[in-house]
Motif scaffolding. Sequence first.
Motif, PDB file in Angstrom:
ATOM      1  N   ARG A 299      29.745  45.660  40.843  1.00  0.00           N
ATOM      2  CA  ARG A 299      30.809  46.260  40.037  1.00  0.00           C
ATOM      3  C   ARG A 299      31.211  45.258  38.949  1.00  0.00           C
ATOM      4  O   ARG A 299      32.195  44.541  39.057  1.00  0.00           O
ATOM      5  CB  ARG A 299      32.040  46.580  40.895  1.00  0.00           C
ATOM      6  N   PRO A 300      30.412  45.237  37.882  1.00  0.00           N
ATOM      7  CA  PRO A 300      30.705  44.264  36.816  1.00  0.00           C
ATOM      8  C   PRO A 300      32.127  44.354  36.284  1.00  0.00           C
ATOM      9  O   PRO A 300      32.701  43.346  35.864  1.00  0.00           O
ATOM     10  CB  PRO A 300      29.691  44.627  35.722  1.00  0.00           C
ATOM     11  N   VAL A 301      32.710  45.547  36.325  1.00  0.00           N
ATOM     12  CA  VAL A 301      34.052  45.711  35.813  1.00  0.00           C
ATOM     13  C   VAL A 301      35.058  44.877  36.597  1.00  0.00           C
ATOM     14  O   VAL A 301      36.133  44.516  36.099  1.00  0.00           O
ATOM     15  CB  VAL A 301      34.447  47.206  35.843  1.00  0.00           C
ATOM     16  N   ALA A 302      34.713  44.561  37.859  1.00  0.00           N
ATOM     17  CA  ALA A 302      35.635  43.793  38.712  1.00  0.00           C
ATOM     18  C   ALA A 302      35.197  42.341  38.845  1.00  0.00           C
ATOM     19  O   ALA A 302      35.787  41.582  39.629  1.00  0.00           O
ATOM     20  CB  ALA A 302      35.728  44.435  40.093  1.00  0.00           C
ATOM     21  N   GLN A 303      34.183  41.943  38.062  1.00  0.00           N
ATOM     22  CA  GLN A 303      33.623  40.609  38.251  1.00  0.00           C
ATOM     23  C   GLN A 303      34.654  39.509  38.035  1.00  0.00           C
ATOM     24  O   GLN A 303      34.768  38.571  38.821  1.00  0.00           O
ATOM     25  CB  GLN A 303      32.440  40.408  37.298  1.00  0.00           C
ATOM     26  N   ALA A 304      35.424  39.593  36.966  1.00  0.00           N
ATOM     27  CA  ALA A 304      36.389  38.538  36.656  1.00  0.00           C
ATOM     28  C   ALA A 304      37.430  38.397  37.776  1.00  0.00           C
ATOM     29  O   ALA A 304      37.780  37.285  38.199  1.00  0.00           O
ATOM     30  CB  ALA A 304      37.080  38.827  35.332  1.00  0.00           C
ATOM     31  N   LEU A 305      37.918  39.537  38.268  1.00  0.00           N
ATOM     32  CA  LEU A 305      38.926  39.497  39.341  1.00  0.00           C
ATOM     33  C   LEU A 305      38.320  38.947  40.640  1.00  0.00           C
ATOM     34  O   LEU A 305      38.963  38.182  41.374  1.00  0.00           O
ATOM     35  CB  LEU A 305      39.502  40.891  39.573  1.00  0.00           C
ATOM     36  N   CYS A 306      37.090  39.366  40.929  1.00  0.00           N
ATOM     37  CA  CYS A 306      36.431  38.873  42.148  1.00  0.00           C
ATOM     38  C   CYS A 306      36.281  37.351  42.101  1.00  0.00           C
ATOM     39  O   CYS A 306      36.547  36.648  43.092  1.00  0.00           O
ATOM     40  CB  CYS A 306      35.055  39.531  42.312  1.00  0.00           C
TER      41      CYS A 306
ATOM     42  N   LEU B 293      38.289  45.569  54.933  1.00  0.00           N
ATOM     43  CA  LEU B 293      39.188  46.141  53.937  1.00  0.00           C
ATOM     44  C   LEU B 293      38.617  46.037  52.538  1.00  0.00           C
ATOM     45  O   LEU B 293      38.650  46.969  51.755  1.00  0.00           O
ATOM     46  CB  LEU B 293      40.542  45.429  54.007  1.00  0.00           C
ATOM     47  N   ALA B 294      38.034  44.865  52.246  1.00  0.00           N
ATOM     48  CA  ALA B 294      37.659  44.583  50.862  1.00  0.00           C
ATOM     49  C   ALA B 294      36.253  45.032  50.515  1.00  0.00           C
ATOM     50  O   ALA B 294      35.956  45.295  49.363  1.00  0.00           O
ATOM     51  CB  ALA B 294      37.797  43.089  50.577  1.00  0.00           C
ATOM     52  N   PHE B 295      35.356  45.149  51.517  1.00  0.00           N
ATOM     53  CA  PHE B 295      33.948  45.311  51.150  1.00  0.00           C
ATOM     54  C   PHE B 295      33.252  46.510  51.767  1.00  0.00           C
ATOM     55  O   PHE B 295      32.060  46.589  51.791  1.00  0.00           O
ATOM     56  CB  PHE B 295      33.190  44.022  51.510  1.00  0.00           C
ATOM     57  N   SER B 296      34.021  47.424  52.295  1.00  0.00           N
ATOM     58  CA  SER B 296      33.395  48.626  52.837  1.00  0.00           C
ATOM     59  C   SER B 296      32.802  49.458  51.692  1.00  0.00           C
ATOM     60  O   SER B 296      33.425  49.621  50.659  1.00  0.00           O
ATOM     61  CB  SER B 296      34.428  49.468  53.594  1.00  0.00           C
ATOM     62  N   VAL B 297      31.606  49.989  51.886  1.00  0.00           N
ATOM     63  CA  VAL B 297      30.962  50.786  50.825  1.00  0.00           C
ATOM     64  C   VAL B 297      31.466  52.219  50.835  1.00  0.00           C
ATOM     65  O   VAL B 297      31.175  52.994  49.943  1.00  0.00           O
ATOM     66  CB  VAL B 297      29.423  50.771  51.003  1.00  0.00           C
ATOM     67  N   ARG B 298      32.217  52.533  51.910  1.00  0.00           N
ATOM     68  CA  ARG B 298      32.761  53.883  51.968  1.00  0.00           C
ATOM     69  C   ARG B 298      34.152  53.888  51.352  1.00  0.00           C
ATOM     70  O   ARG B 298      34.800  52.855  51.237  1.00  0.00           O
ATOM     71  CB  ARG B 298      32.845  54.361  53.417  1.00  0.00           C
TER      72      ARG B 298
ATOM     73  N   LEU C 108      30.120  42.109  45.541  1.00  0.00           N
ATOM     74  CA  LEU C 108      30.931  43.132  44.883  1.00  0.00           C
ATOM     75  C   LEU C 108      30.972  42.894  43.374  1.00  0.00           C
ATOM     76  O   LEU C 108      30.876  43.848  42.579  1.00  0.00           O
ATOM     77  CB  LEU C 108      32.352  43.110  45.456  1.00  0.00           C
ATOM     78  N   ALA C 109      31.075  41.637  42.976  1.00  0.00           N
ATOM     79  CA  ALA C 109      31.116  41.324  41.540  1.00  0.00           C
ATOM     80  C   ALA C 109      29.828  41.728  40.848  1.00  0.00           C
ATOM     81  O   ALA C 109      29.830  42.172  39.694  1.00  0.00           O
ATOM     82  CB  ALA C 109      31.376  39.826  41.356  1.00  0.00           C
ATOM     83  N   THR C 110      28.721  41.577  41.568  1.00  0.00           N
ATOM     84  CA  THR C 110      27.430  41.945  40.996  1.00  0.00           C
ATOM     85  C   THR C 110      27.290  43.467  40.884  1.00  0.00           C
ATOM     86  O   THR C 110      26.804  43.988  39.875  1.00  0.00           O
ATOM     87  CB  THR C 110      26.294  41.366  41.867  1.00  0.00           C
TER      88      THR C 110
END
Length: 449
Positions: free
Chosen positions: A126-133, A14-19, A122-124
């Motif tokens: 998608r830097p925009v989501a780094q704090a949430l990750c 759910l969380a890490f699919s690249v599609r 994912l944090a790496t």
Amino acid sequence: MSLIRLIFLFLVSLAFSVRPLAAQNTDGHVPVEKNGFALVKPQAWSSPAQASVLKFTAYTDRSARGTPGAGYFVFRLPNQTDRQIPVAQIVKVVPQPEVPKNISSQAECELIKKAIADFRSLATSRPVAQALCMEMIKPLDEAVEKFESGQIKIEGVWKTKTEVASQEASSYETKLKQEFYAKNPALFELESNVYYIKLLELAKDDAALSARLTALKSEHERLRAREESKAIVSKLNDPALSSNEAALLVKRLKGITDPDIVIRSLLNQAQLAETIDLLVNEARSLIEAQFAPPQNLEKAPVLSPDSRNVAQKLSQDFDEFKSTSPPAAITVPVESIVAIRSLYEKLPAIASSLQARDYLAANTALAALVEPSGKIGPHTRELLLGLQTFTTTKVAGFTKLRDEAAALQKEGKSKPALAKYQEALAIMPSPEVSAEMTRITQTEPPKKK
């Protein structure tokens, strides 16, 4: 597959699919009450790199089944308003991962580490989501840290492995004892019992538990031995049991460790029976050797000191054996024992009678010895038969002369009567004959001068 593994596979897919996110397993109406964030593109044709973060507290999947990119998601925002976004604009939906209620194995811990690694990836990317990750990783990191410090999570509660082992041991012990004493403990299959096997594993690190299990095993062996002893005692009381079968049962009794009082008594009886058998054989050998032909029937036979000692010990052990009331299958050669003991007890009196020429008393005593003497041996029987014939002849000769003297006396022929009586006394002394001779002498008229 375990429930925990299913949860992790769900979270990872759910969380890490690249599609783009596939349709969720909901009916499109029931919201998923879970915090998280979504990466949303400004337009459907925008690059994923342009996606921004949308935080939510719940979401509803209303994507079109069977048509990729069709439909939409409804996100409930932190301000409790709903926002509808087409699937084509959504790059990822990342719900807050749940730490499993139960973490008790290294394999389960490795699944959590895998989830953490995926979040960091994912944090790496998608830097925009780094704090949430990184925020989402915290409870997972804490779970790994606690597990690797030696704790185990059971139904949402963290406990030390020692506490868990102690609780498990207590539970297993209770269940084991319930099953152990439910029926006949002696028939309980302890070694193959699932709780006993688990407790043995736990006991490797618990000396007190190990001691209790050892005590339980000893009790089980004691009860099993007692049950086996009861069965053996029952079989040994069967008079139809063969000597070989009885010997095998006694052998089994000897193999019992820490026998109870019943078994010890049976073993003592069996040991005493073996001793008696040896004494019988020894006595027979000594007596037979002593009475081997030729024998002088004029000489009173006596047992040698060695024969007397063995016969005396045999008599004492036989009396002791009978007093213990042995089972029917533990036997001794009673007829041989009686023959040896009778010879030991009566032969001195027979010898005395022969020395005193009391052939009648000797003959009477011999009559009870001749038949059983065959249990001692042929030499003994031959000697006693010879003595019986010898004393019978003497008694017959004495009786003939005595009767002839009595007939002469009745005819008034005193002198011939006295002569016959004297011949009888020459064979065997007789108070009655002597008294009769005195009476004849006293009643005979005096001679004329």
